[in-house]
Design an enzyme around this catalytic site. Structure first.
Site, PDB file in Angstrom:
ATOM      1  N   GLU A   1       0.811  -1.224   0.000  1.00  0.00           N
ATOM      2  CA  GLU A   1       0.000   0.000   0.000  1.00  0.00           C
ATOM      3  C   GLU A   1       0.841   1.268   0.000  1.00  0.00           C
ATOM      4  O   GLU A   1       0.522   2.266   0.657  1.00  0.00           O
ATOM      5  CB  GLU A   1      -1.016  -0.031   1.145  1.00  0.00           C
ATOM      6  CG  GLU A   1      -2.051  -1.121   0.919  1.00  0.00           C
ATOM      7  CD  GLU A   1      -3.032  -1.321   2.054  1.00  0.00           C
ATOM      8  OE1 GLU A   1      -2.942  -0.588   3.059  1.00  0.00           O
ATOM      9  OE2 GLU A   1      -3.897  -2.212   1.945  1.00  0.00           O
TER      10      GLU A   1
ATOM     11  N   GLU B   1      -5.572  -8.058  -1.820  1.00  0.00           N
ATOM     12  CA  GLU B   1      -5.977  -7.935  -0.419  1.00  0.00           C
ATOM     13  C   GLU B   1      -7.387  -7.378  -0.388  1.00  0.00           C
ATOM     14  O   GLU B   1      -7.697  -6.348  -0.991  1.00  0.00           O
ATOM     15  CB  GLU B   1      -5.049  -7.036   0.388  1.00  0.00           C
ATOM     16  CG  GLU B   1      -5.487  -6.938   1.860  1.00  0.00           C
ATOM     17  CD  GLU B   1      -4.567  -6.084   2.718  1.00  0.00           C
ATOM     18  OE1 GLU B   1      -3.350  -6.097   2.476  1.00  0.00           O
ATOM     19  OE2 GLU B   1      -5.081  -5.392   3.617  1.00  0.00           O
TER      20      GLU B   1
END
Length: 826
Positions: free
Chosen positions: A194, A278
């Protein structure tokens, strides 16, 4: 998180109620035609083996991104094996096809820090951490399991604190070498979780993999929000060659119902797999319906060929942010208790009936009805050789029964179809499991299947499926006294029940003339962070939130000048991503300066400029010698002792109970030994009380003064009634019954349900765990009240201050709506 879960559960309950009411009215009025229309057959779904479709890459889950698997490592062997079987064993439970693990970096990565293999440059320990153990156990159960790896942070020595560096590439290939030592082949390697990607770094990583013997390890690129990686790959041929799979996070919505999933044209036309690498972040129970939607709709809407859930399990302490997220809740290694969540079976409905390498059948994949998913969805998979096929239906949002017909053609087998389903529509009672239904026989070449709302169904030509049933032990409290010398651990091991939040605490040979092993903080420099918390000093925690009065003690040895050791007590709620902690800290420096500090949420008070609760000096301990630190909590009194000598006693009632821990006042080495927690003299609660909510000021109330079984629990202003008075009695296990003074019936979690948000009520006494409660000191003179059956807290729904608001069981949040004052009546 809380608001989202509440809203979703209310919507589901409301939809089920409305549907039931409509059917009842129709029957009463003789309007059977409405029901007949609702159940009318849909157009035939033709399952054609010649239909186009992408390659299915699998369903998986993530261990990491924050210590969420930590406590599983310390479970008793029997229960540990059962949990691992539920996760990885084919034909048993979730039957996961991908396991994604964190490459440890000694930094908090949500609810904990994963250990690095290389705390200092060039010093490698291939046994550090527990992810190796997990991968070995998973592969032993399913040799075909795919392994993926990803970094959230990294040791601070890397690249002079620069993640995208040659140091980081070297670190990852060293990690792959450790995997090889453990007999593990890593199928996919990612970049930085991320964070914006670095195209040049991906190219260099690919070159390193090819030249250092890891050509079979594919690069999973992106690993963040949206699809910029796909656009970059389209426009950069070298990047396209380097990255094998494009991954995106939460493209079905973050902590949402996941009714729609998204990708863009660049991703769908990439010519390489695109993954939901994810998704999730939801509770083991409430996440089941969103996951059922996302697995199907990720392909229907966005052509993603893998779904990976974060996290794998909720095997972490209840004072941490995501303590109920995953497939299974396993937060009591001392008792062996665990709970298999609905999400396990939501996933099993696909994994037990497919394999990576199968093909999607696009012609038999889509939405039920004409309302774009409001009646459900279906996805079909076939074996590469067309020897088998399966279709998975989900009807999460349907409000009435419906019927579908199927027909197999294009070289796919016909004959008998087997049917399995999981009922996710019921929120009360025990957690549902996948169940086998009657087989389907073809009639004139077609099969007819009736679909009820709120369920997942799989029709299949395959066999070998199963839904295990086990009986975990009851929850129990970790008893005091508790001690651990740390002397018997092997090098690199973490201490039993300790969960590290920052840094790395591992066993090493003791210094200072002590024999055996000691626990040591190993990380010498602040890591490359992921959570970006303002205070990231190393510390590790253990124990029960229910511990109130006790003495915590440990021997400490400082290894270098300018360092300080810490002992923590009454540790309460930690904010998400390590952004605050309710706790007391005793800090001793090498110069002999000591301080008693108090940290809070968000961080405050845990730094060198904050005013301490108490401070002083003792003879300088220097380095290389052992000294004892002790904190005693008795009511509001806190006593500091160093080397057996009392230094101060202060009064502070901010935190009434909680866990214990060890820490350092910065990234430097400290050793610990002879850790112990001994109980104080807290008297048991006994008698009759008014139980007053700290948020609303209203009382726990048996609604309307009723005394019958099922009387709901609510909050109500004080009216002096006996229905607002409760008798407390503690049993030999340390649990309380909370019995209505008017009804003589105990407060009960109905049917010991595992569903958060279920309203509590009165029921006839059975002595079951659903009628037993932990009553533990919380903050500023309040208490928390938690169910023995499932660990959920007594909670005023939605933190409402309205009279008549429901009193439920709910995951612990640390909110004042879960804190109660006990006012003694008699």
């Amino acid at each position: 998180m809380r608001t989202t879960l509440r809203t979703n559960s209310r919507l589901v309950r409301r939809a089920a109620t409305v549907a039931a009411a409509l059917l009842t009215v129709a029957a009463m009025n003789g309007q059977a035609s409405a029901q007949a229309r609702a159940a009318a057959p849909k157009p035939t779904i033709t399952v054609d083996g010649t239909s186009a479709g992408r390659t299915f890459d699998g369903i998986g889950a993530i261990s990491g991104g924050g210590g969420n698997t930590r406590l599983l490592r310390d479970y008793p062997a029997a229960q540990q094996g059962e949990i691992l079987d539920y996760l990885f064993k084919p034909g048993y439970g979730a039957s996961l096809q991908i396991l994604k693990v964190e490459v440890g970096g000694d930094t908090n990565s949500t609810d904990g820090a994963e250990a690095s293999i290389e705390h200092s440059r060039g010093v490698v320990d291939c046994n550090a951490g527990y992810e190796w153990w997990l991968m070995e156990q998973a592969k032993a159960r399913n040799p075909n399991l795919k392994i993926a790896a990803l970094s959230w942070g990294a040791p601070g020595w890397i690249g002079d604190h620069t993640f995208y560096s040659q140091d980081m590439i070297d670190y990852l290939t060293t990690w792959l070498g450790c995997a090889k030592q453990h007999g593990i082949t890593v199928d996919y390697m990612g970049g930085w979780n991320e964070r914006d990607f670095d195209a040049a770094w991906y190219k260099s990583l690919k070159s390193a993999l090819l030249t250092r013997g890891y050509a079979s390890t594919k690069i999973l690129g992106g690993e963040s929000w949206g699809w910029p990686i796909a656009t970059a790959m389209k426009n950069d041929p070298a990047l396209y060659d380097a990255v094998d799979v494009a991954g995106s996070h939460y493209n079905c919505g973050y902590m949402s119902a996941m009714t729609h999933c998204s990708s863009d044209a660049d991703a769908q036309n990439l010519g390489k797999p695109i993954w939901a690498s994810e998704n999730g972040s939801e509770g083991a129970e409430v996440g089941a319906a969103p996951v059922a939607r996302a697995i199907n709709r990720g392909y229907i809407d966005a052509k993603m060929t893998a779904y990976i859930n974060w996290p794998l399990v909720a095997s972490l302490y209840q004072n941490l942010g995501f303590h109920d997220a995953g497939l299974i809740t396993a937060d009591q290694p001392w008792s062996g208790n665990y709970s298999v969540g609905r999400t396990t079976w939501s996933i099993a409905q696909t994994t037990q009936f497919t394999s990576p390498g199968w093909k999607y059948v696009d012609g038999a994949t889509g939405y039920l009805g004409a309302r774009n998913g409001t009646e459900g969805s279906y996805v079909t998979y076939r074996a590469p050789d067309k020897s088998a096929w399966s279709t998975v239906f989900e009807t999460m949002d349907a409000t009435a029964p419906q019927t579908v017909t199927l027909k197999a053609t294009g070289g796919l087998p016909g004959g008998t179809l087997h049917v399995w389903s999981t009922d996710l529509s019921q929120k009360g009672g025990a957690t549902p499991r996948m169940e086998r239904g009657p087989d389907l026989k073809a009639n004139a070449g077609t099969y007819t299947l009736a679909l009820e709302p709120g369920r997942v169904y799989t029709v299949t030509t395959t066999t070998g499926q199963g839904a295990a049933v086990t009986t975990p032990p009851q929850r129990s409290q970790l008893p005091l006294p508790y001690s651990d010398s740390f002397a018997g651990y092997g090098k690199g091991q973490e201490a039993r029940y300790f969960s590290t939040m920052n840094g790395a605490f591992e066993a090493v040979p003791c210094a200072g003339g002590r024999t055996g092993s000691c626990l040591r903080q190993m990380s010498p420099v602040s890591p490359i962070q992921w959570t970006d918390e303002t205070s990231n000093q190393p510390y590790t925690i253990m124990g029960e939130q229910s511990w109130g009065d006790y003495t915590v003690s440990a021997d400490v040895l400082l290894e270098q000048g300018g360092s300080a050791a810490e002992l923590l007590g009454r540790i309460g709620t930690q904010d998400k991503n390590n952004n605050g902690l309710n706790a007391y800290h005793l800090r001793l420096s090498d110069t002999g300066t000591w301080k008693l500090l108090k940290s809070g949420r968000p961080w405050g008070g845990w730094d060198t400029t904050a005013a301490p609760l108490a401070e002083g000096t003792v003879p300088a301990p220097g380095t290389g010698t052992w000294h004892n630190l002790a904190l005693t909590f008795q009511g509001d009194a806190i006593t500091v002792a160093i080397d057996g000598q009392t230094q101060a006693t202060v009064t502070d009632g901010s935190f009434g109970g909680g866990q214990v821990g060890l820490g350092t006042a910065g990234y430097h080495p400290v050793q610990y030994a002879n850790f112990s927690v001994t109980p104080g003299t807290t008297p048991a609660l006994s008698g009759t009380y008014k139980i007053v909510n700290a948020n609303s000021g209203q009382l726990l109330d048996a609604s309307g003064g009723q005394t019958t079984d099922g009387t709901p629990a609510i909050q109500w202003p004080d009216n002096g009634g006996a229905n607002q008075q409760w008798s407390l009695a503690r049993n030999s296990d340390g649990y309380y019954t909370v019995t209505g003074a008017a009804s003589l019936k105990p407060l009960t979690a109905p049917q010991a349900t595992t569903w958060p948000g279920t309203q509590l009520g009165l029921w006839t006494a059975t002595g079951g765990p659903e009628q037993q409660w932990v009553i533990a000191p919380a903050n500023d003179g309040t208490y928390t009240i938690e169910s023995r059956a499932n660990g959920y807290a007594l909670d005023v729904r939605g933190a409402s201050t309205s009279s008549g608001a429901s009193v439920d069981q709910y995951i612990t949040t640390g909110g004042t709506n879960q804190q109660w004052r006990l006012v003694k009546v008699s």
